[in-house]
Design an enzyme around this catalytic site. Structure first.
Site, mmCIF file in Angstrom:
data_model
loop_
_atom_site.group_PDB
_atom_site.id
_atom_site.type_symbol
_atom_site.label_atom_id
_atom_site.label_comp_id
_atom_site.label_asym_id
_atom_site.label_seq_id
_atom_site.Cartn_x
_atom_site.Cartn_y
_atom_site.Cartn_z
ATOM 1 N N CYS A 1 41.339 74.485 21.086
ATOM 2 C CA CYS A 1 40.600 74.996 19.930
ATOM 3 C C CYS A 1 41.513 75.241 18.739
ATOM 4 C CB CYS A 1 39.862 76.275 20.296
ATOM 5 S SG CYS A 1 40.950 77.632 20.800
ATOM 6 N N HIS B 1 40.068 82.847 20.807
ATOM 7 C CA HIS B 1 39.579 81.507 20.515
ATOM 8 C C HIS B 1 39.712 81.222 19.017
ATOM 9 C CE1 HIS B 1 37.061 77.972 20.930
ATOM 10 N NE2 HIS B 1 36.029 78.495 20.279
ATOM 11 N N ASN C 1 32.043 75.813 15.719
ATOM 12 C CA ASN C 1 32.768 75.825 16.982
ATOM 13 C C ASN C 1 33.153 74.394 17.358
ATOM 14 O OD1 ASN C 1 33.917 76.857 19.306
ATOM 15 N ND2 ASN C 1 32.027 77.729 20.123
#
Length: 329
Positions: free
Chosen positions: A110, A272, A292
């Site tokens: 990520c 994240h 995302n």
């Protein structure tokens, strides 16, 4: 200074089972929906995907040794800030680039995705739509020392863009998007394709298409920096485009489907990285607009909203960014 950590243990799972509910079960989802009214939970993952999903939720890691000091930017707060803002609408020439939802698949990358996405957006924005270069998350993931499939550090990713450059490249098996495409296919067919975690591939300084030269496909950024706090983050996005943000992930976030997310439990999974591209107000609740990297079947077609102005899940501690050095490519 930053203090980032990753938790790859079953504390969240054990805590959830104390009340007899699996974090990805229909019963747990129903409990989330009974606790609040600003967002709705639903099924994004199957129950047996939980070990894999914890890796997805823990892509930020604590760097080795002393933490580097990152330049801090402070904008003039006398400037007007609109009630709502969406980078896709603010820069329509770049809407296709800004609106691209990627899929990190079975890799805790990520940190590389949110960086590469924001870098791509800013190249387009600051070239007035003339350069729609997609920055390669694959090149950043495999060739920098910022991290790998076990997580990475966002500020190191932006520093690498400034010092070494990152080649072009986009989605899996897409040679038409630049030099180096991502090495994993999407996870659209959960759970059959993405139940196992993978390691970081070796760095290959070569383009997928032999007609492209690796060195010539490099993009570069100017000195990287950080911005902190709600108003400063708004001004940064308003002036320069999307940024890379970090947030703590709790069990309930895995089940996000729509609305303005607020944490409903304390079962922490990890930290994240996501892309922040705007803000707004929904039913009287202020939110940040986020992208995302868990593909378009998650959340609101890959996007989510999170409570703004309360540092929800640590989202307002800082964001990482940098401007493209357009003269170098």
């Amino acid at each position: 200074m930053k203090s980032l950590c990753v938790l790859f243990v079953a504390i969240g799972l054990a805590s959830a089972f104390k009340i007899g509910l699996h974090p990805l079960s229909d019963e747990y989802i129903a409990e989330i929906n009974s606790k609040q009214s600003t967002w709705r939970a639903g099924r994004n993952f199957e129950v047996d995907e939980y070990p894999y999903v914890k890796v997805l939720a823990s892509g930020i890691k604590k760097p080795n040794g002393l933490l580097k000091q990152v330049k801090k930017i402070v904008h003039d707060e006398n400037e007007d800030i609109p009630e709502s803002f969406d980078a896709r609408e603010a820069w329509p020439k770049c809407a296709d680039v800004i609106g691209m939802i990627r899929d990190q698949s079975r890799c805790g990358s990520c940190w590389a995705f949110a960086a590469a996405e924001s870098m791509s957006d800013r190249i387009c924005i600051h070239s007035n739509g003339e350069k729609k270069t997609i920055v390669s998350a694959q090149d950043l993931l495999t060739c920098s020392s910022a991290g790998g499939c076990r997580g990475g550090n966002p500020s190191d990713a932006w520093e690498y863009w400034h010092e070494q450059g990152i080649v072009s490249g986009g989605l899996y098996n897409r040679t038409d998007q630049g030099c180096k495409s991502y090495f994993l296919p999407t996870c659209d067919d959960h759970p059959t394709q993405c139940t196992e975690y993978v390691g970081t591939p070796e760095c290959v300084e070569q383009c997928d298409d032999a007609s492209l030269t690796y060195k010539d496909q490099k993009t570069y950024g100017l000195e990287n920096y950080e911005v902190s706090g709600e108003q400063q983050m708004q001004l940064e996005i308003l002036k320069n485009g999307p940024v890379e943000a970090t947030m703590d992930v709790f069990n309930d976030f895995l089940n996000y489907k729509s609305g303005v997310y607020q944490v409903t439990n304390s079962h922490y999974l990890g930290t994240h990285a996501v892309k922040m591209l705007g803000w707004g107000v929904e039913n009287g609740v202020k939110y940040w607009l986020m992208a995302n990297s868990w593909n378009e079947r998650w959340g609101e077609a890959g996007y989510f909203k999170i409570l703004r102005g309360h540092n929800e899940a640590g989202i307002e501690l800082w964001v990482d960014a940098g401007l493209p050095d357009l003269g170098k490519f």
